[in-house]
Design a protein around this motif. Structure first.
Motif, PDB file in Angstrom:
ATOM      1  N   ARG A 152       0.983  -1.109   0.111  1.00  0.00           N
ATOM      2  CA  ARG A 152      -0.045  -0.069   0.082  1.00  0.00           C
ATOM      3  C   ARG A 152       0.840   1.147   0.116  1.00  0.00           C
ATOM      4  NH1 ARG A 152      -2.191  -3.756   3.783  1.00  0.00           N
ATOM      5  NH2 ARG A 152      -0.980  -2.438   5.301  1.00  0.00           N
ATOM      6  N   ALA A 154       0.929   3.642   2.020  1.00  0.00           N
ATOM      7  CA  ALA A 154       1.599   3.940   3.180  1.00  0.00           C
ATOM      8  C   ALA A 154       2.833   3.124   3.755  1.00  0.00           C
ATOM      9  CB  ALA A 154       0.664   3.736   4.528  1.00  0.00           C
ATOM     10  N   ASP A 314      -0.468   2.368   9.782  1.00  0.00           N
ATOM     11  CA  ASP A 314      -1.203   1.226   8.872  1.00  0.00           C
ATOM     12  C   ASP A 314      -1.367   0.103   8.928  1.00  0.00           C
ATOM     13  OD1 ASP A 314      -1.659   1.541   5.778  1.00  0.00           O
ATOM     14  OD2 ASP A 314      -0.476  -0.391   5.860  1.00  0.00           O
TER      15      ASP A 314
END
Length: 336
Positions: A152, A154, A314
């Motif tokens: 992802r 993040a 996250d």
């Protein structure tokens, strides 16, 4: 897998252990008993081990690792006998594929032990701390490089911050932090081998099998060190001998505490607790051993801590989303 699919949450790492715990943590929550056991393990890894290795002088890093193999094997064999798990050891090494996987894991953990000992005896405990702070991020990076996993945004940001931290410290201090990188990648690869290849699942069985495979290193290393007059274990008195012998207990003890804690703690709690060990190493290095923290080093550590905060937030967010999805699925099935 979509372009934003995430690598699975890496299992909590156990710094400087002989096996990566393969446990079944409680699905949620935590208990005071589990917290006490887990914190005890991480405090030993973070505070006790660096001071212990420092106390082993005049033993060098190679002797510390060689002797640790011997005493760890002895202690683990006794422990397996008490637990009545010696049969598992035979099963663990029954086939060539299991031998090969265990040998690969053994080589990686031996490198990790050696780099850790070198960090301490050379007065670079800060590098050890940095390496273990980097370990969760390295686990994710290895998933991308070796397993084709996708991150992802993040997670990419967290890994990028860590890379900037390493590059910045390299330029500012004029040297690549090889010990930190070596510790992070050797332990990350070790965890990958334990996760993907047929190695023993029980932590004590796994550690026993790995130290058994390393027995030739113990035998040859002992002979060579003795021939070179560098085997201090037998020449520095009874106190030094028993300190060296304690390496077996200090290798297996925290691992057993961690494995017991994992039965009472959620993966989220274990994931947060893994930062206790490198934080302890950092405090020992700065407050007890007096290692110098140059401004560039402070900046590098600050970037690593920022990347870990981003990574942890996250992971926590994704864990919440998964719990909501499971609750929604359970609710829909109940009304079906």
């Amino acid at each position: 897998m979509s372009s934003r699919a995430s690598a699975p949450t890496p299992p909590p790492s156990s710094p400087d252990t002989g096996a990566l715990p393969m446990v079944q943590p409680a699905p949620s929550g935590s208990s005071p008993q589990g917290l006490a056991l887990g914190l005890s393990a991480y405090v030993i890894w973070g505070l006790v081990l660096p001071l212990y290795v420092t106390a082993l002088a005049p033993a060098g890093a190679v002797e510390i690792v060689v002797v640790r193999i011997g005493f760890s094997l002895l202690f683990c064999l006794v422990l397996l006998a008490v637990l009545r798990r010696l049969g598992e050891l035979r099963e663990a090494l029954r086939t060539p594929s299991r031998w090969g996987a265990t040998a690969l894991a053994s080589g990686l953990i031996a490198v990790n032990w050696l780099l850790y000992a070198l960090s301490v005896v050379s007065g670079n405990v800060l590098q050890a701390s940095l390496g273990y702070f980097m370990n969760p991020l390295v686990n994710v990076l290895l998933g991308v490089l070796l397993l084709g996993e996708r991150l992802r945004r993040a997670q990419w940001a967290a890994v990028t911050l860590a890379a900037v931290a390493v590059l910045g410290m390299t330029v500012a201090l004029g040297a690549v932090p090889w010990l930190s990188l070596g510790l992070a990648f050797s332990f990350g690869l070790y965890g990958l081998v334990k996760k993907r290849l047929p190695t023993p699942g029980h932590p004590v069985t796994g550690m026993t099998a790995e130290t058994l495979v390393l027995t030739p290193v113990f035998v040859v290393g002992t002979v060579l060190l003795h021939g070179a007059g560098q085997l201090t274990t037998l020449t520095e008195g009874a106190g030094h001998f028993w300190l060296m012998a304690a390496s077996g207990v200090l290798t297996a003890g925290p691992l057993i505490l961690f494995s017991a804690a994992a039965r009472h703690l959620s993966l989220t709690t274990l994931g947060l607790m893994q930062y206790v060990a490198p934080l302890g190493q950092f405090l020992v290095a700065v407050l007890v051993l007096g290692e110098h923290m140059a401004p560039a080093r402070w900046a590098g550590f600050a970037l690593i801590w920022a990347s870990l905060a981003l990574f942890t937030l996250d992971q926590a967010r994704q864990a919440r989303l998964r719990r909501r999805a499971r609750r929604a699925l359970t609710g829909s099935q109940a009304h079906a």
